[in-house]
Design a protein around this motif. Structure first.
Motif, PDB file in Angstrom:
ATOM      1  N   SER A  33       7.549  58.485   6.737  1.00 43.00           N
ATOM      2  CA  SER A  33       9.107  58.856   6.504  1.00 43.00           C
ATOM      3  C   SER A  33       9.460  60.168   6.958  1.00 43.00           C
ATOM      4  O   SER A  33       9.240  61.121   6.112  1.00 43.00           O
ATOM      5  CB  SER A  33       9.511  58.516   5.037  1.00 43.00           C
ATOM      6  N   HIS A  95      21.241  56.801   7.970  1.00 38.82           N
ATOM      7  CA  HIS A  95      20.249  57.112   6.805  1.00 38.82           C
ATOM      8  C   HIS A  95      20.973  55.941   5.820  1.00 38.82           C
ATOM      9  O   HIS A  95      22.120  56.212   5.416  1.00 38.82           O
ATOM     10  CB  HIS A  95      20.357  58.373   6.393  1.00 38.82           C
ATOM     11  N   ARG A  96      20.136  55.434   5.159  1.00 34.24           N
ATOM     12  CA  ARG A  96      20.258  54.620   4.186  1.00 34.24           C
ATOM     13  C   ARG A  96      19.490  54.509   2.886  1.00 34.24           C
ATOM     14  O   ARG A  96      18.893  53.402   2.357  1.00 34.24           O
ATOM     15  CB  ARG A  96      20.724  53.060   4.582  1.00 34.24           C
ATOM     16  N   GLU A 264      15.597  42.177   6.836  1.00 33.25           N
ATOM     17  CA  GLU A 264      16.668  43.044   6.228  1.00 33.25           C
ATOM     18  C   GLU A 264      17.842  42.810   6.613  1.00 33.25           C
ATOM     19  O   GLU A 264      18.830  43.251   6.107  1.00 33.25           O
ATOM     20  CB  GLU A 264      16.131  44.492   6.309  1.00 33.25           C
ATOM     21  N   THR A 271      16.801  45.019   0.988  1.00 37.01           N
ATOM     22  CA  THR A 271      15.922  46.129   1.565  1.00 37.01           C
ATOM     23  C   THR A 271      14.741  45.815   1.061  1.00 37.01           C
ATOM     24  O   THR A 271      14.585  45.550  -0.223  1.00 37.01           O
ATOM     25  CB  THR A 271      16.543  47.392   0.968  1.00 37.01           C
ATOM     26  N   ARG A 275      14.339  49.715   6.050  1.00 37.00           N
ATOM     27  CA  ARG A 275      15.520  50.310   5.734  1.00 37.00           C
ATOM     28  C   ARG A 275      15.531  51.479   4.661  1.00 37.00           C
ATOM     29  O   ARG A 275      16.295  52.459   5.123  1.00 37.00           O
ATOM     30  CB  ARG A 275      16.727  49.249   5.504  1.00 37.00           C
ATOM     31  N   ASP A 278      12.975  54.576   6.378  1.00 40.26           N
ATOM     32  CA  ASP A 278      13.670  55.605   7.460  1.00 40.26           C
ATOM     33  C   ASP A 278      14.165  54.492   8.348  1.00 40.26           C
ATOM     34  O   ASP A 278      14.087  54.019   9.655  1.00 40.26           O
ATOM     35  CB  ASP A 278      12.493  56.146   8.222  1.00 40.26           C
ATOM     36  N   ASN A 279      15.486  54.173   7.975  1.00 43.55           N
ATOM     37  CA  ASN A 279      16.384  53.411   8.504  1.00 43.55           C
ATOM     38  C   ASN A 279      16.505  53.712  10.211  1.00 43.55           C
ATOM     39  O   ASN A 279      16.647  53.062  11.151  1.00 43.55           O
ATOM     40  CB  ASN A 279      17.702  52.878   8.118  1.00 43.55           C
ATOM     41  N   TYR A 282      13.361  53.037  12.405  1.00 49.23           N
ATOM     42  CA  TYR A 282      13.093  51.869  12.609  1.00 49.23           C
ATOM     43  C   TYR A 282      13.809  50.693  13.291  1.00 49.23           C
ATOM     44  O   TYR A 282      13.587  49.702  13.935  1.00 49.23           O
ATOM     45  CB  TYR A 282      12.516  51.010  11.378  1.00 49.23           C
ATOM     46  N   TYR A 283      15.121  50.946  13.376  1.00 49.60           N
ATOM     47  CA  TYR A 283      16.023  49.823  13.887  1.00 49.60           C
ATOM     48  C   TYR A 283      16.850  50.650  15.122  1.00 49.60           C
ATOM     49  O   TYR A 283      17.278  51.873  14.928  1.00 49.60           O
ATOM     50  CB  TYR A 283      17.073  49.344  12.854  1.00 49.60           C
ATOM     51  N   TYR A 291      24.129  48.305  13.088  1.00 48.49           N
ATOM     52  CA  TYR A 291      22.850  47.764  13.589  1.00 48.49           C
ATOM     53  C   TYR A 291      23.328  46.961  14.927  1.00 48.49           C
ATOM     54  O   TYR A 291      24.010  46.255  15.151  1.00 48.49           O
ATOM     55  CB  TYR A 291      22.402  46.884  12.698  1.00 48.49           C
ATOM     56  N   ASN A 299      19.813  42.502  12.981  1.00 50.30           N
ATOM     57  CA  ASN A 299      19.142  43.601  13.137  1.00 50.30           C
ATOM     58  C   ASN A 299      18.085  43.504  14.437  1.00 50.30           C
ATOM     59  O   ASN A 299      17.757  42.547  14.646  1.00 50.30           O
ATOM     60  CB  ASN A 299      18.548  44.678  11.955  1.00 50.30           C
TER      61      ASN A 299
END
Length: 672
Positions: A33, A95-96, A264, A271, A275, A278-279, A282-283, A291, A299
């Protein structure tokens, strides 16, 4: 801590390998992360036990670069763990973080759900006695794929399986599969997935619909607990036992993996891990942190980011090294070739890394070479090490046999291995996985029984599923007791079954098509965990003649290796003709075609293939046989058992000079 975890000691640990790995006196946990400011480890007394300890990881002692780690000395098998991550909640920046969320370790190889509904990772004992297990390593030219669903194969009471709907149930079907002649089992997703579909509800009861197919992954390294007779703790052991038994029977295991998105979903989705950890990494995210959705599932994984790429390659290695699988089919594989901005890359690093990886380079790789955002790369997938689901084969063969005008030339091209797609330096006919039906769309029975989809039970107003099936109900929508309608359907089923086995490339059979499995016209039963999707084995008993026909097809292909050669036909090997012996009408209104194929092995001789997709009979003048007189190897218009013969015991045709093919029929003659 409770008694079972009271002696666990937390030390700094090591940043690699990622995930939970055994150390000499416990376990090492490492989690990526980059943007978290703090990670907290939760320890539980077993999969359903109480929270035993909350362990904040000190960034100064438990972090190296972007990896958080801890050594858990004395942690026993049977315990469970989860994570919480603190960091900025700034969606516009990607960031989430939410410190109240309980998160899974993305590398966990066993997961379950705790009493609070949150996910937990299990410290499962993964030791397993493989015995003398060896991969069958069937070459592509000898491969016959059977696509199936682990649960659907044996969930129906008619299966008689002791471990119905589970990995063990698949093992119980091995004698049947072996007798059928398949060499590879392609399993729809076995990775842990969301239990419920994305908000879909039964239109009659309003109850939430399940995620039956499993194309919404939650934990990429963990087998789906619902497929294990002994639950999550036993899932990987039961999966391994299934693979071991299939290998003993000479059957390979190919996993359908979903690396294009996760369960997700979009911003309003649940979540589970990615997400919350480390949103932004990864996306794929668009302007403002929204997204990017190239999958239709809310996503898209950022597959070519180095961190995500390493995760996916490690995942494949995990299934090969620890699960002994023989290959992978990649769902919506075009997504794997998209860069950070979503554009298709000319040389995607992930695809090249998979193809050249020292652990993966000898396993079978199959791409579904398209995605839900318009990419269609059939014949143009970026790396030659990958075979492809040939959607053009599917559509052209369906249209030919439906009788669409002008399909003769396209049908011949597909029969010969699709040189328009895989010719030149693109790789040859064995890059083409030839199929007429798959889990996406109608079953073979439904393809000849329904002219339109009937997906109302999916709760989407019959708007879901493939837009065009090129299907034909042959005179009545749905089941019919009209003998004339059923006679045409039976011939069409045999024609469509036979064609991939007579084609160069790799034939794939949708499970249950060999006994006319029906989904009652539902072309997208992703959420139907019931009789719509389950295999009714009473149909196999009622249609035993069709099962025998498919066994005959696998035997015919094995007896004539020329059909599965690794290269395209040369002009000297194949000669085409129309019904009267002259050149075929490649673009004519009626799809009628013949060819003679010369073969040298296992003995000099040849095959004569005759196809009549028209709605009226066609008289074919037979060419001179290259060796002994013609014998009838296959006749889709004949009454069983005359529809297919034993290799080497083919009866003579009534007239050695000419034959009349009934409407919608195939005739294969053999000269040895």
């Amino acid at each position: 801590m409770t008694r079972s975890l009271s002696t666990v000691r937390v030390e700094p640990g090591e940043p690699l390998p990622l995930g939970l790995s055994e150390a000499c006196d416990g376990f090492n946990l490492a989690v990526f992360s980059r943007h978290a400011t703090r990670l907290t480890l939760l320890l539980f007394d077993g999969p359903h036990g109480a929270l035993a300890a909350t362990v904040p990881l000190d960034p100064d002692r438990h972090r190296t670069g972007d990896v958080w780690h801890a050594r858990l000395v004395g942690l026993p098998h049977g315990a469970a763990y989860a994570l919480r991550a603190e960091g900025p909640f700034a969606p516009a920046e990607g960031h989430r973080f939410d410190p109240t969320r309980t998160l899974l370790d993305p590398f966990a190889s066993a997961v379950t759900t705790g009493p609070d509904g949150a996910g937990r990772c299990l410290v499962a004992d993964q030791r397993f006695d493989w015995g003398d297990d060896r991969p069958p390593r069937h070459p592509w030219r000898d491969t016959v794929i059977y696509e199936t669903h682990v649960r659907g194969l044996t969930a129906h009471p008619s299966s008689g399986a002791r471990q119905s709907g589970c990995f063990g149930g698949v093992s119980e079907m091995i004698p049947y599969l072996r007798k059928l002649g398949v060499t590879a089992l392609e399993l729809m997703p076995v990775q842990e997935a969301a239990a419920l579909g994305r908000g879909a509800r039964d239109p009659e009861t309003a109850a939430p619909l399940p995620n039956y197919w499993g194309y919404d992954p939650v934990a990429l390294f963990a087998p789906r607990a619902a497929y294990a007779f002994g639950g999550a703790e036993a899932a990987f052991a039961e999966f391994k036992a299934m693979v071991r038994e299939l290998h003993r029977a000479g059957i390979e295991v190919i996993l359908d993996v979903v690396f294009n998105h996760t369960a997700e979903g979009g911003a309003d989705g649940p979540t589970f891990a990615f997400r919350g950890l480390d949103n932004a990494i990864y996306y794929l995210l668009g302007p403002g942190g929204g997204y990017a959705d190239f999958t239709g599932c809310g996503n898209t994984l950022n597959c070519n980011h180095p961190v995500v790429r390493s995760l996916l390659v490690d995942c494949l290695r995990h299934w090969v090294m620890h699960g002994h699988v023989d290959g992978f089919r990649f769902d919506l594989a075009s997504v794997l070739g998209r860069g950070p901005d979503g554009a298709l890359l000319s040389n995607p690093p992930l695809l090249e890394q998979i193809a050249e990886d020292p652990i993966l380079r000898q396993v079978k790789l199959i791409a579904e070479a398209w995605d839900s955002a318009g990419a269609f790369q059939v014949g143009d997938f970026p790396h030659q090490a990958w075979a492809e689901w040939n959607a053009r084969y599917r559509d052209d063969v369906r249209r030919f046999w439906r009788g669409d005008p002008g399909m003769t030339g396209a049908f011949a091209t597909r029969l010969c291995g699709s040189s328009d797609l895989y010719g030149g330096d693109v790789g040859g006919p064995l890059r083409s996985v030839n199929f007429v039906t798959s889990h996406d769309g109608f079953t073979l029975n439904d393809l000849v029984t329904y002219a339109r989809r009937h997906n109302e039970a999916n709760g989407e107003g019959n708007r879901d599923g493939p837009r065009e099936e090129f299907s034909d109900n042959n005179g009545a929508e749905g089941p019919s007791e009209d003998p004339a309608v059923e006679a045409v359907r039976r011939r069409q089923v045999r024609n469509l079954l036979a064609t991939p086995f007579l084609s160069r490339g790799v034939p794939m059979l949708l499970g249950g098509d060999e006994f006319r499995r029906t989904q009652r016209g539902n072309s997208n039963p992703w959420c139907q965990d019931n009789g719509v999707s389950w295999y009714d084995w009473d149909l196999a008993r009622r249609n035993a003649d069709l099962v025998r026909f498919v066994r005959g097809l696998t035997a015919l292909r094995q007896a004539h290796p020329v059909l599965a050669a690794e290269r395209f036909y040369t002009a000297g090997e194949i000669a085409w003709f129309g019904p009267e012996g002259g050149p075929p009408d490649w673009h004519g209104p009626e799809n009628r075609l013949g060819c003679v194929i010369r073969e040298e092995a296992p003995a000099p001789g040849g095959l004569c293939l005759l196809f009549n997709a028209a709605r009226r009979p066609a008289r074919f003048v037979l060419p001179v046989p290259p060796a002994s007189p013609w014998g009838v190897a296959l006749d889709t218009a004949a009454t069983p058992p005359g529809d297919i013969g034993e290799p080497g015991a083919e009866p003579s045709p009534p007239d050695p000079a000419a034959t009349v093919l009934p409407p919608r029929s195939t005739l294969v003659l053999v000269s040895r």
